[in-house]
Design an enzyme around this catalytic site. Structure first.
Site, PDB file in Angstrom:
ATOM      1  N   SER A 198      -5.926   2.656   4.840  1.00 28.81           N
ATOM      2  CA  SER A 198      -5.394   2.037   3.620  1.00 28.81           C
ATOM      3  C   SER A 198      -6.498   1.322   2.862  1.00 28.81           C
ATOM      4  CB  SER A 198      -4.259   1.065   3.961  1.00 28.81           C
ATOM      5  OG  SER A 198      -3.360   0.930   2.893  1.00 28.81           O
ATOM      6  N   LYS A 258       0.123   3.619  -2.733  1.00 24.28           N
ATOM      7  CA  LYS A 258      -0.971   4.590  -2.649  1.00 24.28           C
ATOM      8  C   LYS A 258      -0.453   6.027  -2.611  1.00 24.28           C
ATOM      9  CE  LYS A 258      -4.579   1.717  -0.474  1.00 24.28           C
ATOM     10  NZ  LYS A 258      -4.010   0.369  -0.293  1.00 24.28           N
ATOM     11  N   SER A 299       0.792  -1.234   0.000  1.00 22.99           N
ATOM     12  CA  SER A 299       0.000   0.000   0.000  1.00 22.99           C
ATOM     13  C   SER A 299       0.820   1.277   0.000  1.00 22.99           C
ATOM     14  CB  SER A 299      -0.953   0.014   1.200  1.00 22.99           C
ATOM     15  OG  SER A 299      -2.001  -0.909   0.999  1.00 22.99           O
TER      16      SER A 299
END
Length: 412
Positions: free
Chosen positions: A161, A106, A103
């Site tokens: 997340s 991101k 993640s």
């Protein structure tokens, strides 16, 4: 390239540039301890040299001068610690090794999409918005048929997340396929040549890779954006839930940031790291734990990225904290081994064209010039130029959001 690999514990390779040797640098024999295991994977012999030739070499790259402490012991396959203002890389270990990012990808998603969507924009979520999410995705709890602001969705991305929040924002951006294409273009502009985007949320996908170096670039780019700074530094916030039955009033629930250097982990006895201000953590089966963080001690602002340490929920945070501790002690003493480069779009026309003509790579010399801030427009990720107001705003914001002594948490 297999994405399912155990943590690297191969003995580091220590190198130092001729310029550093001329400056009487002293190399420690083994500043980072790893138990040698010939059966475990090794980084490629040839990696990207964006940011400097030393960063393309395998193993630990550090130039220890008198007064610089030894590096801490780590298990991570790859890590990098750099000065967030100047872009100078203080030390690195396999900085350009292409690994599953989880993640932390991101951050690139936010760099790409956040400037395009007003935070007050409201969207009623449809089933199609949430289609295509990977099995076992992390979720913030978005429900079909309910309205959410863009600000709500970004909080879901940074605090929990939430892949559901990523997919809704991607839908607002024209869809997942469009967003992936734009993220790849953004990575190219940032000179993040190690990154290949397959899914915008960082979910394990064949061929989806990034590097510790690239993740640091994504963080620096994002920290120029005030909204990015606000979201990534928020410890807890209220997230909208269902409407109360027979009422226009809407319930809400608290979401907590999963970055344990920001929020702490009382169960494991992990306290928030002093001066921390985000940026993003991640975990997937293939990536294990990944982490990028920024912190400030007495005006010294450091970025650290750690990828694929030994298994254990807090290991990535412990190793990141130990590298930050080292960086704050070494800052101003250690000789840099490379630099975080500026985006192509921020370089003078000739330099940008030259970089593009080489497929996005830069030579060691041009990379150092690009990261030095001499161009003025992008001056070290905009931190010294005032885009981050010398990071003062973000660190004040973080202090306001620390858990209170009573145990209550500030709600963003």
């Amino acid at each position: 390239m297999s994405l399912n690999r155990p943590a690297l514990r191969g003995r580091p390779v220590l190198t130092v540039s001729a310029a550093v040797l001329a400056g009487s640098a002293v190399l420690a024999s083994s500043p980072v301890a790893h138990a040698a295991d010939p059966t475990e994977p090794r980084p490629p012999e040839h990696m990207s040299t964006v940011g400097g030739d030393l960063l393309g070499q395998a193993g630990t790259q550090v130039a220890l001068t008198p007064g610089v402490p030894a590096l801490p012991k780590t298990t991570a396959r790859s890590w990098i610690i750099s000065d967030a203002e100047t872009g100078q890389v203080l030390a690195a270990h396999n900085a350009h090794w292409q690994l599953a990012p989880a993640s932390t990808l991101k951050m690139l998603f936010a760099d790409t999409v956040m400037p395009k969507l007003p935070r007050t924009q409201t969207h009623v979520v449809t089933a199609q918005d949430l289609a295509g999410m990977g099995v076992g995705s992390s979720l913030v709890g978005i429900k079909v048929g309910l309205p959410y602001t863009v600000q709500d969705l970004w909080r879901g991305v940074f605090l929990r997340s939430g892949n559901d929040a990523v997919h809704v924002l991607s839908s607002l951006n024209g869809g997942v396929a469009t967003t992936v294409k734009e993220m790849q273009a953004k990575a190219a502009d940032l000179q993040a040549d190690d990154t290949h985007v397959v899914s915008p949320d960082g979910y394990d996908m064949p061929g989806q890779v990034s590097s510790a170096y690239d993740l640091s670039l994504f963080a620096r780019a994002g920290l120029q954006n005030a909204d990015f700074r606000s979201y990534c530094s928020t410890v807890s916030a209220q997230f909208p839930g269902d409407f109360k039955k027979g009422s226009k009033d809407r319930e809400s629930f608290e979401i907590q940031n999963t970055d344990r250097l920001l929020a702490g982990d009382p169960v494991e006895g992990l306290k928030p790291y002093p001066g921390i201000a985000g940026v993003k953590n991640g975990y997937t089966t293939n990536a294990g734990n990944t982490y990028t963080g920024v912190a400030d001690h007495d005006g010294v602002k450091l970025l650290v990225t750690v990828m694929h340490p030994n298994a254990g929920g807090d290991e990535v945070y412990k190793e990141a904290a130990s590298l930050l501790d080292w960086g704050f002690k070494a800052a101003g003493k250690v000789k840099p081994v490379g630099t975080l480069v500026a985006p192509k779009s921020a370089l003078p026309g000739d330099a940008a064209s030259a970089g593009a003509g080489k497929g996005g790579g830069t030579s060691s010399a041009s990379a150092k010039e690009a990261g030095s801030g001499s161009g003025g427009m992008w001056t070290a990720a905009g931190i010294t130029a005032g885009a981050l107001a010398v990071l003062a705003g973000i660190f004040v914001l973080v202090r306001r959001k620390w858990p209170l002594p009573s145990g209550n948490r500030h709600r963003g």
